[in-house]
Design an enzyme around this catalytic site. Structure first.
Site, short mmCIF file in Angstrom:
data_model
loop_
_atom_site.label_atom_id
_atom_site.label_comp_id
_atom_site.label_asym_id
_atom_site.label_seq_id
_atom_site.Cartn_x
_atom_site.Cartn_y
_atom_site.Cartn_z
N LYS A 26 0.82 -1.21 0.00
CA LYS A 26 0.00 0.00 0.00
C LYS A 26 0.85 1.26 0.00
O LYS A 26 0.61 2.19 -0.77
CB LYS A 26 -0.94 0.00 1.20
N SER A 27 1.87 1.31 0.87
CA SER A 27 2.71 2.50 0.95
C SER A 27 3.41 2.78 -0.37
O SER A 27 3.48 3.93 -0.82
CB SER A 27 3.77 2.32 2.05
N ARG A 31 2.93 5.97 -3.36
CA ARG A 31 4.09 6.76 -3.79
C ARG A 31 4.38 6.56 -5.27
O ARG A 31 4.71 7.52 -5.98
CB ARG A 31 5.30 6.38 -2.94
N GLY A 101 -4.67 8.60 5.54
CA GLY A 101 -3.77 9.62 6.06
C GLY A 101 -2.56 9.79 5.18
O GLY A 101 -2.03 10.90 5.03
N ARG A 129 -7.42 12.73 12.63
CA ARG A 129 -5.98 12.49 12.69
C ARG A 129 -5.21 13.81 12.54
O ARG A 129 -5.67 14.74 11.86
CB ARG A 129 -5.57 11.49 11.61
N SER A 172 8.30 9.72 10.92
CA SER A 172 7.14 9.47 10.07
C SER A 172 7.56 9.49 8.61
O SER A 172 8.02 10.52 8.10
CB SER A 172 6.06 10.52 10.31
N ASP A 321 3.25 -0.57 12.34
CA ASP A 321 1.98 -0.98 11.75
C ASP A 321 1.61 -2.42 12.11
O ASP A 321 0.44 -2.80 12.02
CB ASP A 321 2.01 -0.83 10.23
N LYS A 348 -3.49 6.78 14.95
CA LYS A 348 -3.74 6.01 13.73
C LYS A 348 -5.25 6.06 13.44
O LYS A 348 -5.96 6.96 13.89
CB LYS A 348 -3.24 4.58 13.91
N ARG A 394 -6.61 -2.65 10.92
CA ARG A 394 -5.61 -3.53 11.55
C ARG A 394 -6.16 -4.17 12.83
O ARG A 394 -5.79 -5.30 13.16
CB ARG A 394 -4.32 -2.77 11.82
#
Length: 447
Positions: A26-27, A31, A101, A129, A172, A321, A348, A394
């Site tokens: 996902k990350s 990107r 986020g 958040r 972060s 995570d 989160k 999660r």
């Protein structure tokens, strides 16, 4: 009106051997889509995660005028618009970030130097958040970003940016990437110092395409206003997805699990270190590079007795995570497990410290919330119960893993959130042999 979805899960004594690939990271998907949009030329991406979060990124880029086509599941073609300012029609552009986020913070960096007016909104969870941290971080570059009492909606007045020397105090990767995206449109050299030892997918991507950037754990420097050519990329399987399967396998006797093509970026694989320290049988094989990222085959053999551990603070950023599902392993392990320096869990999709301790207690586990972490006394056995995910994917998936690990029956409420990150989760567990009851799987409540 459909107000709630639930799963009723019954853990089983043994699971079928499973040889599987998990969906794309996902990350990296977020990107890769954004950097492809900034490139000169056409980028072909394979393995893009088609979760709700990533589809919001696709929709946001299309709204900004980026051409994105899909040839088949996970295969995306992006016509880059270059690093230079894009032509955006006049008026305020409201962009819906859903529950993501990552998307909201990255868009702050992307749009801070883009002439135009933008309003970033999200769902109820995302609107709680903290967003002032990204606005404050980009302010020295001239970014004009205004939050709503520190949260979304976030208002951006795109303007000319300048390079800056910035110190990052919060570890972060989202904040770090927001600075990188803003720096792409800022003449001169932007330097970032401080808490840089977090996942480095953005830095790896920029190096992969040959962008002038240097970095280590102490300092990152990059030159702005440099165009770059598109470059294709295969996105590896998401380690965070694999984590749920790994814990379920490690704690189910006789289980053999193989997960192929998993991203093993060293800033993501803290769970492997933690599980091995507890005594789990986990190995990485066939390590290779897929473009910018390392991948491997992960194998887990279940049944080894686990012991509780005190997690060193330096492990936490690479485990953050995965801490919810790690806590399930801690609950099954003999003895005491302690996690500290994890205060980021409180901001989160839910306050994950509160949600996680509540989950464990509801299933008969001794757990204590601390200011910046939690303690678990494991080995006493699970009991059947009900868990509310609080809309946090999660927490929902960790509750399902608890049902399997404890071989108990668990009713998990509010599971629709799983689609934001791992839409194939239930399908994989069905294939593996975990039992889902259709009893009360949907609860319709009319207002």
């Amino acid at each position: 009106m459909l107000k709630q979805e639930r799963w009723v899960v019954q853990g089983v004594a043994s699971l079928r051997p499973l040889d599987v690939s998990v969906p794309g990271d996902k990350s990296i998907s977020h990107r890769a889509l954004i950097f492809a949009a900034l490139a000169d030329g056409i980028t072909h991406l394979s393995g893009v995660l088609e979760s709700e979060d990533c589809l919001h990124t696709v929709a946001a880029l299309r709204q900004l005028g980026v051409s994105i086509t899909v040839s088949s599941a996970g295969n995306y073609t992006i016509q880059g618009r270059g690093v230079g300012a894009w032509v955006i029609p006049a008026g305020v552009h409201t962009i819906d970030c859903g529950n993501s986020g990552t998307l909201m913070r990255l868009l702050c960096g992307l749009l801070a130097g883009q002439p135009g007016q933008f309003c970033l909104v999200g769902d109820t969870s995302l609107s709680k958040r903290p967003m002032d941290r990204v606005a404050n971080l980009l302010a020295p570059m001239g970014a004009q970003i205004r939050t709503t009492e520190g949260h979304a909606p976030v208002w951006i007045e795109g303007s000319a940016l300048t390079s800056a020397d910035i110190t990052l105090s919060i570890p972060s990767a989202q904040l770090k990437t927001a600075v990188l995206l803003a720096a792409l449109r800022a003449p001169g050299v932007t330097t970032l110092r401080g808490a840089l030892a977090t996942r480095d997918h953005s830095e790896r991507w920029l190096q992969y395409i040959g962008y002038p950037i240097t970095y280590d754990q102490a300092q990152l420097s990059m030159t702005g206003c440099v165009s770059f050519q598109a470059r294709d990329m295969a996105i590896p399987g998401d380690f965070s997805h694999a984590a749920f399967l790994m814990v379920a396998a490690a704690l189910t006797s006789g289980t053999h699990l193989t997960i192929r093509g998993v991203g093993v970026n060293p800033y993501r694989t803290g769970l492997i270190v933690a599980l091995k320290s507890m005594g789990a049988m986990v190995t990485c094989e066939n390590e290779a590079d897929w473009g910018a990222e390392p991948v491997a085959t992960i194998r887990v053999t279940g049944g080894a007795p686990l012991k509780g551990v005190v997690v060193p603070p330096e492990w936490v950023s690479n485990l953050i995570d995965e801490l919810p599902v790690f806590a399930i392993a801690a609950a099954a392990a003999e003895g005491r497990t302690v996690v500290t320096e994890a205060v980021e869990l409180r901001v989160k999709e839910s306050d994950r410290i509160v949600a996680l301790v509540r989950l464990l207690k509801n299933l008969g586990i001794q757990a204590v919330e601390t200011a910046a972490g939690f303690e678990v006394i494991g080995g006493g056995g699970f009991r059947s119960g009900t868990v509310d995910s609080l809309g946090d994917h999660r927490i929902a998936m960790s509750a399902v893993v608890a049902a399997q690990v404890g071989q108990i029956r668990v009713r998990v409420n509010n599971v629709a959130c799983v689609a934001t990150s791992f839409p194939d989760f239930r399908d994989i567990l069905d294939q593996w042999g975990v039992v889902f009851s259709e009893e009360n799987s949907r609860c319709n409540i009319s207002q």
